[in-house]
Write a protein that holds these residues in place. Sequence first.
Motif, PDB file in Angstrom:
ATOM      1  N   THR A  20      -1.798   4.773   7.313  1.00 56.55           N
ATOM      2  CA  THR A  20      -2.292   5.549   6.386  1.00 56.55           C
ATOM      3  C   THR A  20      -3.564   5.234   6.476  1.00 56.55           C
ATOM      4  O   THR A  20      -4.055   6.141   6.223  1.00 56.55           O
ATOM      5  CB  THR A  20      -2.318   3.819   4.969  1.00 56.55           C
ATOM      6  N   ALA A  21      -4.303   4.637   8.225  1.00 57.79           N
ATOM      7  CA  ALA A  21      -5.561   4.886   8.528  1.00 57.79           C
ATOM      8  C   ALA A  21      -5.335   6.483   8.893  1.00 57.79           C
ATOM      9  O   ALA A  21      -6.661   6.807   9.169  1.00 57.79           O
ATOM     10  CB  ALA A  21      -5.685   3.632   9.000  1.00 57.79           C
TER      11      ALA A  21
ATOM     12  N   ASP B 172     -15.612   4.288   5.213  1.00 63.09           N
ATOM     13  CA  ASP B 172     -15.134   4.094   6.672  1.00 63.09           C
ATOM     14  C   ASP B 172     -13.159   4.337   6.309  1.00 63.09           C
ATOM     15  O   ASP B 172     -12.346   4.009   5.092  1.00 63.09           O
ATOM     16  CB  ASP B 172     -14.829   3.762   7.730  1.00 63.09           C
ATOM     17  N   THR B 173     -12.225   4.999   6.723  1.00 65.13           N
ATOM     18  CA  THR B 173     -10.899   5.263   6.514  1.00 65.13           C
ATOM     19  C   THR B 173     -10.244   3.534   6.854  1.00 65.13           C
ATOM     20  O   THR B 173      -9.035   3.621   5.956  1.00 65.13           O
ATOM     21  CB  THR B 173     -10.187   5.873   8.242  1.00 65.13           C
ATOM     22  N   ASP B 174     -10.116   2.761   7.421  1.00 63.15           N
ATOM     23  CA  ASP B 174     -10.040   1.657   7.619  1.00 63.15           C
ATOM     24  C   ASP B 174     -10.068   0.731   6.310  1.00 63.15           C
ATOM     25  O   ASP B 174      -8.988   0.251   5.587  1.00 63.15           O
ATOM     26  CB  ASP B 174     -10.326   0.783   8.770  1.00 63.15           C
ATOM     27  N   THR B 175     -11.134   0.692   5.785  1.00 63.49           N
ATOM     28  CA  THR B 175     -11.468   0.722   4.570  1.00 63.49           C
ATOM     29  C   THR B 175     -10.479   1.110   3.391  1.00 63.49           C
ATOM     30  O   THR B 175     -10.049   0.700   2.429  1.00 63.49           O
ATOM     31  CB  THR B 175     -13.158   0.308   4.037  1.00 63.49           C
ATOM     32  N   LEU B 176     -10.218   2.174   3.462  1.00 61.42           N
ATOM     33  CA  LEU B 176      -9.281   2.847   2.365  1.00 61.42           C
ATOM     34  C   LEU B 176      -8.046   2.048   2.487  1.00 61.42           C
ATOM     35  O   LEU B 176      -7.250   1.959   1.954  1.00 61.42           O
ATOM     36  CB  LEU B 176     -10.202   4.298   2.263  1.00 61.42           C
TER      37      LEU B 176
ATOM     38  N   VAL C 175      -3.339   0.301   0.775  1.00 60.35           N
ATOM     39  CA  VAL C 175      -2.130  -0.680   1.490  1.00 60.35           C
ATOM     40  C   VAL C 175      -2.136  -1.849  -0.154  1.00 60.35           C
ATOM     41  O   VAL C 175      -0.542  -2.260  -0.127  1.00 60.35           O
ATOM     42  CB  VAL C 175      -2.271  -1.277   2.616  1.00 60.35           C
ATOM     43  N   ASN C 176      -2.928  -2.679  -0.129  1.00 57.66           N
ATOM     44  CA  ASN C 176      -2.894  -3.498  -1.285  1.00 57.66           C
ATOM     45  C   ASN C 176      -2.876  -3.609  -2.236  1.00 57.66           C
ATOM     46  O   ASN C 176      -2.055  -4.540  -2.565  1.00 57.66           O
ATOM     47  CB  ASN C 176      -4.667  -4.185  -1.010  1.00 57.66           C
ATOM     48  N   THR C 177      -3.298  -2.445  -2.443  1.00 62.08           N
ATOM     49  CA  THR C 177      -2.967  -1.682  -3.916  1.00 62.08           C
ATOM     50  C   THR C 177      -1.352  -1.152  -4.447  1.00 62.08           C
ATOM     51  O   THR C 177      -0.887  -1.640  -4.703  1.00 62.08           O
ATOM     52  CB  THR C 177      -3.935  -0.704  -4.440  1.00 62.08           C
ATOM     53  N   LEU C 178      -0.506  -1.092  -2.854  1.00 59.30           N
ATOM     54  CA  LEU C 178       0.803  -0.663  -2.591  1.00 59.30           C
ATOM     55  C   LEU C 178       1.748  -2.143  -2.859  1.00 59.30           C
ATOM     56  O   LEU C 178       2.241  -2.447  -4.065  1.00 59.30           O
ATOM     57  CB  LEU C 178       0.850   0.015  -1.213  1.00 59.30           C
ATOM     58  N   LEU C 179       1.445  -2.852  -2.094  1.00 59.53           N
ATOM     59  CA  LEU C 179       2.029  -3.981  -1.832  1.00 59.53           C
ATOM     60  C   LEU C 179       2.017  -5.074  -3.289  1.00 59.53           C
ATOM     61  O   LEU C 179       2.029  -5.537  -4.013  1.00 59.53           O
ATOM     62  CB  LEU C 179       1.390  -5.133  -0.670  1.00 59.53           C
ATOM     63  N   ARG C 180       0.553  -5.156  -4.061  1.00 66.49           N
ATOM     64  CA  ARG C 180       0.424  -5.965  -4.904  1.00 66.49           C
ATOM     65  C   ARG C 180       1.208  -5.468  -6.254  1.00 66.49           C
ATOM     66  O   ARG C 180       1.633  -6.021  -7.465  1.00 66.49           O
ATOM     67  CB  ARG C 180      -1.607  -5.009  -6.059  1.00 66.49           C
TER      68      ARG C 180
END
Length: 203
Positions: free
Chosen positions: A105-106, A181-185, A190-195
């Motif tokens: 993703t990053a 920054d791409t790490d934050t995005l 990933v967090n949104t997907l897993l939720r």
Amino acid sequence: MTEQAGLTGQESARPAGRARRADAERTVQAILEAAERVLSADPSASMEQIATAAGVARTTVHRRFATRDVLIDELTAWAAQRFGEAVRRGRPETAPPLVALYQVTANVLEVKIGWGFAMSRTSAADSQVAGVHTGVREQCDRLFLRARDAGLFRPDVDLDWARRVYYALIHEAAQQPEPTDTDTLATLVVNTLLRGIGASGGL
């Protein structure tokens, strides 16, 4: 002596030839990078504007790319190659699924943001570009299957739907109006997907 002199001449010509090829490759890369910057700001920009941004003569651009359409097609192919490499660097088939999901993703966001104009073009007619996107989709499908088998996703998740949602999240993240920054995005994606589909509801 004559034979030795001939061999010496051939040996000295090889480094010179390699240097010329390296210079040509750097020139092409500079033109493509300039084209991305200029066309992102103004999609109707001319070859002359691209040449100016690249710091080369307009004739140099025309010598490398016969027409503006050829230049844009090459830019699209170049970005597609970066896209494919970004996914492979994330080791989607060998790294632990969560690690791979985050890293892919990053990496992809870095390309999507850095090559936004080229990545936004519809290029299914180009078999090389279409092949890259097909390969990426197949790697994503295998990564999602591994993620489900590892318990990262719920067992009842429709993986085709999950991939389409994931693609949409990446697209939206790449459109952020404020620099992030791409790490934050990547963490956000990933967090949104897993939720939504994760077994434990997020990171």
